[in-house]
Design an enzyme around this catalytic site. Structure first.
Site, PDB file in Angstrom:
ATOM      1  CB  SER A  13      -0.974   0.000   1.193  1.00 11.28           C
ATOM      2  OG  SER A  13      -0.298   0.180   2.404  1.00 11.28           O
ATOM      3  CG  ASN A 107      12.666   1.353   6.166  1.00  9.87           C
ATOM      4  OD1 ASN A 107      11.912   0.671   5.459  1.00  9.87           O
ATOM      5  ND2 ASN A 107      12.768   1.169   7.476  1.00  9.87           N
ATOM      6  CG  HIS A 109      10.011   1.319  11.793  1.00  9.90           C
ATOM      7  ND1 HIS A 109      10.066  -0.049  11.661  1.00  9.90           N
ATOM      8  CD2 HIS A 109       9.757   1.552  13.097  1.00  9.90           C
ATOM      9  CE1 HIS A 109       9.859  -0.606  12.836  1.00  9.90           C
ATOM     10  NE2 HIS A 109       9.672   0.342  13.733  1.00  9.90           N
ATOM     11  CD  GLU A 142      26.975  -1.933   7.824  1.00 13.32           C
ATOM     12  OE1 GLU A 142      27.961  -1.197   7.639  1.00 13.32           O
ATOM     13  OE2 GLU A 142      27.043  -3.110   8.233  1.00 13.32           O
ATOM     14  CG  ASP A 145      13.675  -0.211  11.780  1.00 18.19           C
ATOM     15  OD1 ASP A 145      13.597  -0.128  10.545  1.00 18.19           O
ATOM     16  OD2 ASP A 145      13.110  -1.092  12.440  1.00 18.19           O
ATOM     17  CD  GLU A 174       3.203   3.053   7.606  1.00 17.53           C
ATOM     18  OE1 GLU A 174       3.868   2.577   6.670  1.00 17.53           O
ATOM     19  OE2 GLU A 174       2.754   2.357   8.535  1.00 17.53           O
TER      20      GLU A 174
END
Ligand code: GAR
Length: 209
Positions: A13, A107, A109, A142, A145, A174
């Site tokens: 999504s 990313n 989260h 690395e 999160d 999000e």
């Protein structure tokens, strides 16, 4: 336009919200491919329905993590993306993978990092008695999160929330946050420098003029 590859493992999504934003006139990025580590990921069909090229790299088809990542890196080298967006990609990527794309991987989260990295983040937020929850878009480094924060959005935690109810509420924000963060990176308004997210200050002088 910046060329973006989106990595997914599931329903996709967030990938769809990025694709919809990219389809808006004037958006500074386009999605050139979607990569999944799961052949069953629901997001694959959604990408194909939007005419986006998809690739599947199943981990078990490779002897080890390095071989799996190298196969993905080879394909990426052909695609030559400017930006990689991890969107529900449930694998930790190695330093060797990140290096060629340092500062160009985002990313999302579903927690207010640095709180609750890793799995079961919603249940942990509820168990901690949190009254707000949310999501974070960050540069990928690395540590899991752990990278510098680009943007966050918050939602309330409601009495008797289940992890699923909270996850759904967070997911709706999000879908707003990730396109906004991608736009900032694609326009060069945020950069990763010396392990920090550096933002271009608003041009107050131009406004005063
Ligand atoms: C999203 O909530 C995303 O933040 C989360 O998985 C969901 C994927 O949904 N990501 C993680 O937990 C990463 N550790 P989607 O496939 O519908 O975008």
């Amino acid at each position: 336009k910046k060329r973006v590859v989106v990595f997914i493992s599931g329903g996709g999504s967030n990938m769809v919200s990025l694709a919809d934003a990219c389809a808006e006139p004037g958006f500074p990025a386009e999605i050139v491919a979607v990569i999944s580590d799961k052949p069953t990921a629901g997001g694959l069909a959604k990408a194909e329905a939007r005419g986006i090229r998809t690739y599947v790299f199943e981990r078990k088809a490779y002897a080890g993590k390095a071989e799996h990542e190298n196969a993905i890196l080879e394909t990426l080298a052909d695609i030559n993306p400017d930006i990689i967006c991890l969107a529900g990609y449930m694998r930790l990527i190695s330093g060797d993978f990140i290096r060629p794309y340092e500062g160009r991987i985002l990313n999302i989260h579903p927690s207010l990092l640095p709180l609750f990295p890793g799995l079961h983040t919603h249940q942990r937020a509820i168990d901690a008695g949190m009254k707000i929850a949310g999501c974070t878009v960050h540069f990928v480094t690395e540590g899991m999160d752990e990278g510098p924060i680009v943007a966050q959005a918050a939602v309330p935690v409601i009495t008797d929330d289940t992890a699923d109810m909270l996850a759904g509420r967070v997911l709706t924000v999000e879908h707003e946050l990730y396109p906004m963060a991608l736009k900032l990176l694609a326009e060069g308004k945020v950069r990763m420098e010396r392990g920090r997210a550096e933002f271009t200050p608003a041009d107050d002088a131009a406004i005063a003029d």
